[in-house]
Design a protein around this motif. Sequence first.
Motif, mmCIF file in Angstrom:
data_model
loop_
_atom_site.group_PDB
_atom_site.id
_atom_site.type_symbol
_atom_site.label_atom_id
_atom_site.label_comp_id
_atom_site.label_asym_id
_atom_site.label_seq_id
_atom_site.Cartn_x
_atom_site.Cartn_y
_atom_site.Cartn_z
ATOM 1 N N LEU A 48 0.854 -1.176 0.000
ATOM 2 C CA LEU A 48 0.000 0.000 0.000
ATOM 3 C C LEU A 48 0.899 1.238 0.000
ATOM 4 O O LEU A 48 1.847 1.325 0.788
ATOM 5 N N VAL A 49 0.584 2.197 -0.876
ATOM 6 C CA VAL A 49 1.419 3.389 -1.013
ATOM 7 C C VAL A 49 0.539 4.629 -0.851
ATOM 8 O O VAL A 49 -0.457 4.779 -1.555
ATOM 9 N N GLY A 50 0.895 5.503 0.091
ATOM 10 C CA GLY A 50 0.132 6.730 0.265
ATOM 11 C C GLY A 50 0.370 7.368 1.607
ATOM 12 O O GLY A 50 1.195 6.914 2.410
ATOM 13 N N ASP A 51 -0.386 8.430 1.885
ATOM 14 C CA ASP A 51 -0.233 9.191 3.122
ATOM 15 C C ASP A 51 -0.853 8.452 4.299
ATOM 16 O O ASP A 51 -1.983 7.943 4.202
ATOM 17 N N ALA A 52 -0.149 8.421 5.432
ATOM 18 C CA ALA A 52 -0.605 7.661 6.595
ATOM 19 C C ALA A 52 -1.936 8.190 7.126
ATOM 20 O O ALA A 52 -2.829 7.407 7.483
ATOM 21 N N TRP A 53 -2.096 9.508 7.172
ATOM 22 C CA TRP A 53 -3.355 10.053 7.702
ATOM 23 C C TRP A 53 -4.537 9.669 6.821
ATOM 24 O O TRP A 53 -5.645 9.424 7.325
ATOM 25 N N LEU A 54 -4.295 9.611 5.512
ATOM 26 C CA LEU A 54 -5.366 9.272 4.585
ATOM 27 C C LEU A 54 -5.750 7.797 4.708
ATOM 28 O O LEU A 54 -6.932 7.436 4.631
ATOM 29 N N TRP A 55 -4.763 6.950 4.920
ATOM 30 C CA TRP A 55 -5.026 5.538 5.153
ATOM 31 C C TRP A 55 -5.822 5.356 6.441
ATOM 32 O O TRP A 55 -6.787 4.591 6.484
ATOM 33 N N ASP A 56 -5.471 6.078 7.488
ATOM 34 C CA ASP A 56 -6.225 6.001 8.746
ATOM 35 C C ASP A 56 -7.670 6.457 8.532
ATOM 36 O O ASP A 56 -8.614 5.850 9.057
ATOM 37 N N GLU A 57 -7.838 7.503 7.752
ATOM 38 C CA GLU A 57 -9.185 8.015 7.489
ATOM 39 C C GLU A 57 -10.014 7.000 6.704
ATOM 40 O O GLU A 57 -11.201 6.788 6.983
ATOM 41 N N GLY A 58 -9.401 6.365 5.711
ATOM 42 C CA GLY A 58 -10.122 5.364 4.937
ATOM 43 C C GLY A 58 -10.592 4.200 5.789
ATOM 44 O O GLY A 58 -11.731 3.723 5.636
ATOM 45 N N GLN A 59 -9.730 3.753 6.698
ATOM 46 C CA GLN A 59 -10.133 2.662 7.595
ATOM 47 C C GLN A 59 -11.280 3.095 8.504
ATOM 48 O O GLN A 59 -12.218 2.326 8.746
ATOM 49 N N ALA A 60 -11.200 4.310 9.017
ATOM 50 C CA ALA A 60 -12.255 4.801 9.902
ATOM 51 C C ALA A 60 -13.589 4.882 9.178
ATOM 52 O O ALA A 60 -14.638 4.493 9.723
#
Length: 344
Positions: A48-60
């Motif tokens: 997975l490649v991308g911004d950590a905050w955005l990944w956290d937001e997607g999971q939420a």
Amino acid sequence: MTEPLSQTAGPALPVVAVTLGDPAGIGPELVARLLARADLLALANVVLVGDAWLWDEGQAIAGLQVPTQRVGSFAEVRGRSSTAMPAFLPMDTVRPEQVVRAQAGAAGGASVLAVLDSCMDATLAGHIDAITFAPLNKHAMKLGGLKHEDELHHFAQHLGVTGYFCEFNTLNGLWTSRISSHVPLKDVPKYLDQQRIIDAASLIYKSLQQSGNATPRVAVAGFNPHNGDGGTCGREEIDIIAPAVQKLAALGLPVQGPFPADTIFLKARAGELDAIVTMYHDQGQIAIKLMGFSQGVTVQGGLPIPITTPAHGTAFDIAGQGKANVDATANAFKIACRMGQARL
């Protein structure tokens, strides 16, 4: 959640990069749903490649917590001892305050370009075998620096492609390509020539073989109403399309057609065809999306690396609501895995 990286050699699976797409759309949620599925993770060594905050937001938004294994570079991914969870390569491309959910913005478009460019570079370097990207927004990308009409032309330039390339749209085993794509309808006749038809049909035939179909059944659509009605509704079928099909046969490619555009998809729906070469964007897109909007996939054809994405868009109308359907993204990922495996 992240886990330490083991340095032992891993299984012989294709390394497939997955990106989060436009940060204002449904991409991060889709990727969370995708990477939560163990059956899909079993098909590849995923990074997975991308911004950590955005990944956290997607999971939420998806209501999920997906464990990942943090890596510091693409070069570390292929040697992982276990691929049961995805690797995660964080990037810093956009800040939360730069993104307004459900709105196309320059910062989001620039983020998409930066992530995709890094994945293409990693593939050229031999670190990954295929890419699946979550939905992007062309307007945002142009605001963010895209110099081309679409992402495919950007990919082709970045990868140094000099030959023929085009988008494929796929649905449940049926693939379509087109002679012209993101151009005004009034300009379509300029793109109708025998060589483009030969190139498009040859490319989709070979790409289907690469994805696992050894003997694809390919047909070409006509351009005019009723296939030109013997020339009374236009001569493109007589002067251009039929001669191109004959030349394809002489090259050893069993391509059929031309068939009237308003009935050729009935043959496909009946299971008689694996691929259709259409003459312009909506000639194939309308049919494919009517047959299965939430299932379709776009494959970037003619590139030296497999790149796939769901055929639907960023769905700004439902972004952040936890409603996004992952089926098309899962289908795109499966195709990337098959095509990536063929490169090993």
